[in-house]
Design a protein around this motif. Structure first.
Motif, PDB file in Angstrom:
ATOM      1  N   ARG A   4      93.638   2.095 -43.343  1.00 13.61           N
ATOM      2  CA  ARG A   4      94.487   1.114 -44.005  1.00 13.61           C
ATOM      3  C   ARG A   4      95.926   1.368 -43.617  1.00 13.61           C
ATOM      4  O   ARG A   4      96.435   2.478 -43.786  1.00 13.61           O
ATOM      5  CB  ARG A   4      94.331   1.181 -45.510  1.00 13.61           C
ATOM      6  CG  ARG A   4      95.161   0.118 -46.226  1.00 13.61           C
ATOM      7  CD  ARG A   4      94.627  -0.200 -47.575  1.00 13.61           C
ATOM      8  NE  ARG A   4      95.343  -1.327 -48.159  1.00 13.61           N
ATOM      9  CZ  ARG A   4      95.028  -1.867 -49.319  1.00 13.61           C
ATOM     10  NH1 ARG A   4      94.031  -1.395 -50.020  1.00 13.61           N
ATOM     11  NH2 ARG A   4      95.725  -2.883 -49.787  1.00 13.61           N
ATOM     12  N   TYR A   6     100.077   0.527 -43.763  1.00 17.11           N
ATOM     13  CA  TYR A   6     101.117   0.125 -44.705  1.00 17.11           C
ATOM     14  C   TYR A   6     102.431   0.021 -43.942  1.00 17.11           C
ATOM     15  O   TYR A   6     102.658   0.710 -42.955  1.00 17.11           O
ATOM     16  CB  TYR A   6     101.265   1.180 -45.803  1.00 17.11           C
ATOM     17  CG  TYR A   6     100.027   1.473 -46.575  1.00 17.11           C
ATOM     18  CD1 TYR A   6      99.105   2.419 -46.112  1.00 17.11           C
ATOM     19  CD2 TYR A   6      99.740   0.805 -47.763  1.00 17.11           C
ATOM     20  CE1 TYR A   6      97.951   2.700 -46.824  1.00 17.11           C
ATOM     21  CE2 TYR A   6      98.592   1.086 -48.477  1.00 17.11           C
ATOM     22  CZ  TYR A   6      97.696   2.027 -48.002  1.00 17.11           C
ATOM     23  OH  TYR A   6      96.559   2.300 -48.704  1.00 17.11           O
ATOM     24  N   GLY A   8     105.640  -2.190 -42.126  1.00 16.80           N
ATOM     25  CA  GLY A   8     105.876  -3.379 -41.333  1.00 16.80           C
ATOM     26  C   GLY A   8     106.839  -4.301 -42.042  1.00 16.80           C
ATOM     27  O   GLY A   8     107.399  -3.985 -43.081  1.00 16.80           O
ATOM     28  N   LEU A  19     105.786   2.733 -40.370  1.00 19.34           N
ATOM     29  CA  LEU A  19     104.400   2.339 -40.576  1.00 19.34           C
ATOM     30  C   LEU A  19     103.585   3.579 -40.934  1.00 19.34           C
ATOM     31  O   LEU A  19     103.769   4.635 -40.336  1.00 19.34           O
ATOM     32  CB  LEU A  19     103.814   1.705 -39.316  1.00 19.34           C
ATOM     33  CG  LEU A  19     104.554   0.496 -38.729  1.00 19.34           C
ATOM     34  CD1 LEU A  19     103.807   0.009 -37.487  1.00 19.34           C
ATOM     35  CD2 LEU A  19     104.682  -0.606 -39.738  1.00 19.34           C
ATOM     36  N   CYS A  21      99.477   4.907 -42.043  1.00 17.36           N
ATOM     37  CA  CYS A  21      98.062   4.559 -42.012  1.00 17.36           C
ATOM     38  C   CYS A  21      97.269   5.718 -42.603  1.00 17.36           C
ATOM     39  O   CYS A  21      97.525   6.880 -42.264  1.00 17.36           O
ATOM     40  CB  CYS A  21      97.629   4.281 -40.585  1.00 17.36           C
ATOM     41  SG  CYS A  21      95.877   3.919 -40.384  1.00 17.36           S
ATOM     42  N   TYR A  93      98.604  -1.923 -34.836  1.00 16.07           N
ATOM     43  CA  TYR A  93      97.290  -1.521 -35.316  1.00 16.07           C
ATOM     44  C   TYR A  93      97.170  -0.001 -35.335  1.00 16.07           C
ATOM     45  O   TYR A  93      97.530   0.674 -34.368  1.00 16.07           O
ATOM     46  CB  TYR A  93      96.199  -2.067 -34.408  1.00 16.07           C
ATOM     47  CG  TYR A  93      96.104  -3.573 -34.378  1.00 16.07           C
ATOM     48  CD1 TYR A  93      96.828  -4.317 -33.452  1.00 16.07           C
ATOM     49  CD2 TYR A  93      95.280  -4.250 -35.276  1.00 16.07           C
ATOM     50  CE1 TYR A  93      96.743  -5.697 -33.419  1.00 16.07           C
ATOM     51  CE2 TYR A  93      95.181  -5.638 -35.251  1.00 16.07           C
ATOM     52  CZ  TYR A  93      95.916  -6.346 -34.320  1.00 16.07           C
ATOM     53  OH  TYR A  93      95.818  -7.718 -34.295  1.00 16.07           O
ATOM     54  N   GLN A 112      93.583  -2.699 -40.146  1.00 14.99           N
ATOM     55  CA  GLN A 112      94.022  -4.088 -40.070  1.00 14.99           C
ATOM     56  C   GLN A 112      95.418  -4.096 -39.463  1.00 14.99           C
ATOM     57  O   GLN A 112      96.159  -3.156 -39.576  1.00 14.99           O
ATOM     58  CB  GLN A 112      94.029  -4.737 -41.472  1.00 14.99           C
ATOM     59  CG  GLN A 112      95.306  -4.549 -42.271  1.00 14.99           C
ATOM     60  CD  GLN A 112      95.483  -3.181 -42.879  1.00 14.99           C
ATOM     61  OE1 GLN A 112      94.746  -2.252 -42.605  1.00 14.99           O
ATOM     62  NE2 GLN A 112      96.497  -3.060 -43.731  1.00 14.99           N
ATOM     63  N   THR A 114      99.356  -4.945 -38.853  1.00 20.00           N
ATOM     64  CA  THR A 114     100.516  -5.209 -39.695  1.00 20.00           C
ATOM     65  C   THR A 114     101.639  -5.749 -38.812  1.00 20.00           C
ATOM     66  O   THR A 114     101.913  -5.205 -37.748  1.00 20.00           O
ATOM     67  CB  THR A 114     100.956  -3.947 -40.468  1.00 20.00           C
ATOM     68  OG1 THR A 114     102.025  -4.278 -41.352  1.00 20.00           O
ATOM     69  CG2 THR A 114     101.391  -2.821 -39.538  1.00 20.00           C
ATOM     70  N   GLN A 115     102.254  -6.817 -39.254  1.00 18.60           N
ATOM     71  CA  GLN A 115     103.244  -7.505 -38.431  1.00 18.60           C
ATOM     72  C   GLN A 115     104.598  -6.805 -38.491  1.00 18.60           C
ATOM     73  O   GLN A 115     105.092  -6.467 -39.576  1.00 18.60           O
ATOM     74  CB  GLN A 115     103.412  -8.957 -38.904  1.00 18.60           C
ATOM     75  CG  GLN A 115     104.452  -9.759 -38.141  1.00 18.60           C
ATOM     76  CD  GLN A 115     104.023 -10.078 -36.723  1.00 18.60           C
ATOM     77  OE1 GLN A 115     102.892 -10.471 -36.479  1.00 18.60           O
ATOM     78  NE2 GLN A 115     104.947  -9.911 -35.771  1.00 18.60           N
TER      79      GLN A 115
END
Length: 120
Positions: A4, A6, A8, A19, A21, A93, A112, A114-115
């Motif tokens: 998961r 986080y 972004g 970021l 993860c 990613y 997933q 994240t932009q």
């Protein structure tokens, strides 16, 4: 095993983002962890990778601006992005090779996306 991501968001050129993860689930071990990115119309590319021993690979395009670190106890990986440029805009990613409980081999997992948008 789930990854998961986080963090972004949107930032102006020259700004910074972080970021993170986290890998969760029944995990025996996590070896390499990495961040990839994919810009519109382009292939996914490696941004940075870190082994469980702390060795890193940083893409030339972000070297000196991005750093990758991890917490092996928490199975997390963090990408700190400084001096962001518009060309850093992409979906980022998280990636990891982990051995789930009951398995003998590591498998590749993706989080997933994240932009990250860098724009004035």
């Amino acid at each position: 095993v789930q990854l998961r991501a986080y963090g972004g968001g949107s930032v102006q050129p020259g700004g910074s983002l972080r970021l993170s993860c986290a890998a969760s689930g029944s995990i025996l071990s996590v070896t390499d962890m990495a961040w990839y990115r994919q810009a519109p119309g382009k292939q996914r590319e490696l941004v940075a990778e870190i082994t469980n021993g702390g060795d890193t690979i940083i893409a030339d395009s972000v070297k000196g601006r991005f750093t990758i670190s991890r917490d092996n106890a928490k199975n997390t990986v963090t990408l700190r992005m400084n001096s962001l440029k518009p060309e850093d805009t992409a979906v980022y990613y998280c990636n990891a090779f982990a051995t789930p409980s009951g398995s003998l081999r590591p498998r590749e997992y993706w989080g997933q996306g994240t932009q990250v948008t860098v724009s004035s």
